[in-house]
Design a protein around this motif. Sequence first.
Motif, short mmCIF file in Angstrom:
data_model
loop_
_atom_site.label_atom_id
_atom_site.label_comp_id
_atom_site.label_asym_id
_atom_site.label_seq_id
_atom_site.Cartn_x
_atom_site.Cartn_y
_atom_site.Cartn_z
N UNK A 193 12.63 54.90 67.87
CA UNK A 193 13.49 55.80 68.48
C UNK A 193 13.39 55.65 70.18
N UNK A 194 14.69 55.33 70.61
CA UNK A 194 14.99 55.18 71.78
C UNK A 194 15.30 56.29 72.86
N UNK A 195 15.91 57.53 72.01
CA UNK A 195 16.31 58.52 72.59
C UNK A 195 16.62 59.51 71.47
N UNK A 196 15.95 60.77 71.35
CA UNK A 196 16.12 61.75 70.49
C UNK A 196 17.41 62.55 70.50
N UNK A 197 17.83 63.37 69.70
CA UNK A 197 18.99 64.14 69.60
C UNK A 197 18.94 64.90 70.88
N UNK A 198 17.65 65.47 71.12
CA UNK A 198 17.28 66.74 71.89
C UNK A 198 17.49 66.05 73.37
N UNK A 199 17.00 64.84 73.50
CA UNK A 199 17.10 64.25 74.89
C UNK A 199 18.84 63.76 75.27
N UNK A 200 19.11 63.33 74.08
CA UNK A 200 20.79 63.11 74.37
C UNK A 200 21.34 64.54 74.75
N UNK A 201 21.16 65.64 74.03
CA UNK A 201 21.70 66.75 74.44
C UNK A 201 21.64 67.01 75.82
N UNK A 202 20.37 67.05 76.19
CA UNK A 202 20.11 67.52 77.60
C UNK A 202 20.55 66.45 78.84
N UNK A 203 20.60 65.36 78.31
CA UNK A 203 21.29 64.25 79.20
C UNK A 203 22.61 64.49 79.48
#
Length: 217
Positions: free
Chosen positions: A59-69
């Motif tokens: 995993x390079x980016x979680x859905x949560x991380x993408x959402x906040x980014x």
Amino acid sequence: LLKKELEPVKEKHTAKLESLKKKYEEAVAKELLVAKKIAESLGAEFAIAQETRDEKGNVTETAQEMYERLGGKEGTAGHHYIENGVSKILVNPVEAARAKTIGTGIHETVHHILRDAFKENYTVIVDGKKVIKQRISEEGVAIIDQFFKSLSEKDQGFIRKDLQERGYTESKDFTKEEYVDKAKYYEEVLTSYVEGLKNEQIILDLSRAEKIQNVFL
């Protein structure tokens, strides 16, 4: 001995919870796809945050991380914003499933629909550049006030509590707030009402429907 006897019950309960979690995830996924089609047909951009992995499966980016980014706030499942005049919707299916919130996509699509009916563009300077943003117009605020006052005390109470719990206002009578404060969140009065109808916390009878129709026509 008692612990051993309860073990099968615990396993059965855990299995049911996992099954329920999966069903929520499936329901959220289906609802978001429907909302995406509706939003895009109305001219909005609609993005669903998702997990990304590298070639090795890490995993390079979680859905949560993408959402906040992309601008979503922690603890929320949906985010609607205007970028250079373009209406954009971002949703987090993981948070929606965790909070058991079915309808996030439609909720944010309502924000897009309201954009033209109740909002106005205004320009701000960010880092020396002009950026176009949107806010509820004074006319839009007046219409929403009239709509809110046409509701029963029970329905008003539901909306008031919902807005307070979601941190939009602390006022017991937000209709008396100044325009500059209302302009920051007032469309949420309508999206809260839509959510209440969807979840059957608000019941719309014929006489109430006619009163609401008279507000908007």
